[in-house]
Motif scaffolding. Structure first.
Motif, PDB file in Angstrom:
ATOM      1  N   GLY A   6       0.796  -1.216   0.000  1.00 36.68           N
ATOM      2  CA  GLY A   6       0.000   0.000   0.000  1.00 36.68           C
ATOM      3  C   GLY A   6       0.825   1.261   0.000  1.00 36.68           C
ATOM      4  O   GLY A   6       0.427   2.270  -0.582  1.00 36.68           O
ATOM      5  N   ASP A   7       1.979   1.239   0.676  1.00 34.94           N
ATOM      6  CA  ASP A   7       2.880   2.399   0.651  1.00 34.94           C
ATOM      7  C   ASP A   7       4.246   2.021   0.099  1.00 34.94           C
ATOM      8  O   ASP A   7       4.808   2.722  -0.722  1.00 34.94           O
ATOM      9  CB  ASP A   7       3.007   3.034   2.039  1.00 34.94           C
ATOM     10  CG  ASP A   7       3.346   2.028   3.118  1.00 34.94           C
ATOM     11  OD1 ASP A   7       3.521   0.829   2.804  1.00 34.94           O
ATOM     12  OD2 ASP A   7       3.450   2.438   4.296  1.00 34.94           O
ATOM     13  N   ALA A   8       4.786   0.885   0.532  1.00 34.78           N
ATOM     14  CA  ALA A   8       6.078   0.400   0.050  1.00 34.78           C
ATOM     15  C   ALA A   8       5.900  -0.986  -0.564  1.00 34.78           C
ATOM     16  O   ALA A   8       4.817  -1.577  -0.494  1.00 34.78           O
ATOM     17  CB  ALA A   8       7.081   0.349   1.204  1.00 34.78           C
ATOM     18  N   TYR A   9       6.969  -1.506  -1.152  1.00 37.04           N
ATOM     19  CA  TYR A   9       6.898  -2.869  -1.672  1.00 37.04           C
ATOM     20  C   TYR A   9       8.282  -3.486  -1.780  1.00 37.04           C
ATOM     21  O   TYR A   9       9.305  -2.777  -1.795  1.00 37.04           O
ATOM     22  CB  TYR A   9       6.184  -2.921  -3.031  1.00 37.04           C
ATOM     23  CG  TYR A   9       6.818  -2.169  -4.184  1.00 37.04           C
ATOM     24  CD1 TYR A   9       7.722  -2.795  -5.045  1.00 37.04           C
ATOM     25  CD2 TYR A   9       6.474  -0.847  -4.449  1.00 37.04           C
ATOM     26  CE1 TYR A   9       8.276  -2.119  -6.123  1.00 37.04           C
ATOM     27  CE2 TYR A   9       7.017  -0.168  -5.524  1.00 37.04           C
ATOM     28  CZ  TYR A   9       7.913  -0.802  -6.361  1.00 37.04           C
ATOM     29  OH  TYR A   9       8.468  -0.134  -7.428  1.00 37.04           O
ATOM     30  N   ILE A  10       8.297  -4.824  -1.820  1.00 35.28           N
ATOM     31  CA  ILE A  10       9.504  -5.591  -2.112  1.00 35.28           C
ATOM     32  C   ILE A  10       9.433  -5.977  -3.581  1.00 35.28           C
ATOM     33  O   ILE A  10       8.480  -6.637  -4.004  1.00 35.28           O
ATOM     34  CB  ILE A  10       9.603  -6.852  -1.241  1.00 35.28           C
ATOM     35  CG1 ILE A  10       9.609  -6.498   0.245  1.00 35.28           C
ATOM     36  CG2 ILE A  10      10.862  -7.649  -1.599  1.00 35.28           C
ATOM     37  CD1 ILE A  10       9.496  -7.712   1.156  1.00 35.28           C
ATOM     38  N   GLU A  11      10.424  -5.576  -4.349  1.00 39.71           N
ATOM     39  CA  GLU A  11      10.464  -5.912  -5.764  1.00 39.71           C
ATOM     40  C   GLU A  11      11.332  -7.150  -5.967  1.00 39.71           C
ATOM     41  O   GLU A  11      12.486  -7.196  -5.530  1.00 39.71           O
ATOM     42  CB  GLU A  11      11.052  -4.748  -6.569  1.00 39.71           C
ATOM     43  CG  GLU A  11      11.147  -5.044  -8.068  1.00 39.71           C
ATOM     44  CD  GLU A  11      11.761  -3.909  -8.863  1.00 39.71           C
ATOM     45  OE1 GLU A  11      11.556  -3.880 -10.091  1.00 39.71           O
ATOM     46  OE2 GLU A  11      12.454  -3.062  -8.253  1.00 39.71           O
ATOM     47  N   LEU A  12      10.771  -8.146  -6.618  1.00 42.33           N
ATOM     48  CA  LEU A  12      11.522  -9.314  -7.064  1.00 42.33           C
ATOM     49  C   LEU A  12      11.933  -9.016  -8.495  1.00 42.33           C
ATOM     50  O   LEU A  12      11.112  -9.052  -9.411  1.00 42.33           O
ATOM     51  CB  LEU A  12      10.668 -10.574  -6.974  1.00 42.33           C
ATOM     52  CG  LEU A  12       9.951 -10.808  -5.637  1.00 42.33           C
ATOM     53  CD1 LEU A  12       9.228 -12.155  -5.670  1.00 42.33           C
ATOM     54  CD2 LEU A  12      10.902 -10.718  -4.454  1.00 42.33           C
ATOM     55  N   LEU A  13      13.197  -8.683  -8.680  1.00 46.69           N
ATOM     56  CA  LEU A  13      13.692  -8.120  -9.935  1.00 46.69           C
ATOM     57  C   LEU A  13      14.551  -9.159 -10.648  1.00 46.69           C
ATOM     58  O   LEU A  13      15.560  -9.618 -10.096  1.00 46.69           O
ATOM     59  CB  LEU A  13      14.515  -6.863  -9.644  1.00 46.69           C
ATOM     60  CG  LEU A  13      15.190  -6.159 -10.820  1.00 46.69           C
ATOM     61  CD1 LEU A  13      14.147  -5.671 -11.823  1.00 46.69           C
ATOM     62  CD2 LEU A  13      16.050  -5.008 -10.317  1.00 46.69           C
ATOM     63  N   GLY A  14      14.148  -9.516 -11.862  1.00 52.05           N
ATOM     64  CA  GLY A  14      14.873 -10.539 -12.588  1.00 52.05           C
ATOM     65  C   GLY A  14      15.381 -10.071 -13.934  1.00 52.05           C
ATOM     66  O   GLY A  14      14.701  -9.306 -14.635  1.00 52.05           O
ATOM     67  N   ILE A  15      16.579 -10.505 -14.297  1.00 44.37           N
ATOM     68  CA  ILE A  15      17.070 -10.337 -15.666  1.00 44.37           C
ATOM     69  C   ILE A  15      16.481 -11.475 -16.478  1.00 44.37           C
ATOM     70  O   ILE A  15      16.787 -12.644 -16.241  1.00 44.37           O
ATOM     71  CB  ILE A  15      18.603 -10.356 -15.698  1.00 44.37           C
ATOM     72  CG1 ILE A  15      19.157  -9.160 -14.911  1.00 44.37           C
ATOM     73  CG2 ILE A  15      19.117 -10.318 -17.139  1.00 44.37           C
ATOM     74  CD1 ILE A  15      20.646  -9.194 -14.712  1.00 44.37           C
ATOM     75  N   VAL A  16      15.605 -11.130 -17.415  1.00 45.35           N
ATOM     76  CA  VAL A  16      14.845 -12.158 -18.128  1.00 45.35           C
ATOM     77  C   VAL A  16      15.200 -12.239 -19.610  1.00 45.35           C
ATOM     78  O   VAL A  16      14.741 -13.145 -20.302  1.00 45.35           O
ATOM     79  CB  VAL A  16      13.327 -11.911 -17.967  1.00 45.35           C
ATOM     80  CG1 VAL A  16      12.912 -12.074 -16.504  1.00 45.35           C
ATOM     81  CG2 VAL A  16      12.919 -10.533 -18.492  1.00 45.35           C
TER      82      VAL A  16
END
Length: 291
Positions: free
Chosen positions: A61-71
């Motif tokens: 809602g205010d922050a987030y955890i990004e799961l970031l991948g080189i695809v």
């Protein structure tokens, strides 16, 4: 707290194994947004182009955890993500939240911090209204000056397309990001702490071996590498200075722990919740605490 920094915007865990990262965080009880490919601008004023990365996010809602991948290793890399992954994969990105990226850039520049200028980001997402384009602006600190990770500030232009209500309920009861823990090489500790004080416009204070800098509802915590074992016993150290862990606020820590352990991951108790090792969480230690 300074006027243009409001808290943690997001953290990011970088990998070349986005499928595995997604499975791990789903097993911890996070609801993840659908996978979305990035469009990125390489310089201020340039139009975004399709990049080599995609993400899924655990949104609060205010922050987030990004799961970031080189695809796509063959796609353009305007934000230079591949060299970051070549160094090591894991918790590599911290962005603080701002309502005005331009104002933040000017203040950081005036505080003597080198930045990228204001860059544009886009990615397409599915919403209840149909396909929509997420738009954001970001200011990156010069990565040569931030040995602990890639640090910047970010501004939502289309927040409602990111923090969609259907993505905000998590089986583990997660409600937000409360803190990020940074391990600083002893010889760099004073410089790193001073940089975050200038970045946030706030004075540091000590809590035992940890220096704390407030960002409104969130906190940044910095510990010397020589004291890291006291705070993160037995945890890996991927670099001399590094983004080490984040604190996830949950409704009920006992319930969240049962969810994580049912998913097959070991935990250890802490004074106000429990901890998941970076070895099991793709390079990001996870403190879970009730709040």
């Amino acid at each position: 707290m300074t006027g243009d920094i409001r808290g943690i915007h997001h953290t990011a865990i970088l990998t070349r194994d986005l499928d595995g990262l997604e499975r791990a965080y789903a097993s911890f009880g996070f609801t993840l947004s659908p996978r979305s490919r990035h469009l990125l601008a390489g310089r201020p004023g340039e139009a975004p182009v399709p990049g080599c990365t995609a993400n899924r996010c655990a949104l609060f809602g205010d922050a987030y955890i990004e799961l970031l991948g080189i695809v796509d290793e063959t796609a353009p890399d305007p934000w230079h993500t591949r060299p970051v992954a070549d160094e090591y994969e894991g918790f590599r990105v911290l962005n603080l939240d701002t309502g005005d990226a331009g104002a933040a850039h000017r203040r950081l520049r005036d505080a003597g911090l080198r930045t990228s200028g204001v860059l544009d980001l886009e990615r397409d997402v599915v919403t209840d209204e149909g396909p929509r384009t997420v738009r954001a602006r970001a200011v990156h600190l010069d990565p040569h000056t931030t040995p602990e990770g890639h640090v910047g500030v970010a501004q939502h232009l289309t927040r409602r397309y990111v923090h969609q209500p259907r993505h905000l309920r998590h089986p583990n009861g997660a409600r937000g990001l409360a803190a990020v823990l940074i391990v600083a090489e002893d010889t760099a500790y004073d410089a790193i702490t001073d940089r975050y004080a200038r970045l946030l416009g706030t004075a540091p204070r000590c809590e035992g071996p940890v220096t704390v800098l407030g960002t409104g509802a969130a906190r940044l915590r910095v510990v010397r590498a020589s004291d890291a074992e006291e705070v993160l016993p037995g945890e890996p150290a991927p670099a001399a200075s590094y983004l080490a862990a984040m604190t996830v606020v949950v409704e009920d820590a006992d319930h969240a722990r049962r969810v994580v352990e049912r998913g097959g991951t070991a935990t250890r108790p802490t004074t106000d919740g429990f901890f998941v090792s970076a070895r099991d969480a793709y390079g990001a230690g996870l403190f879970f605490s009730a709040g």
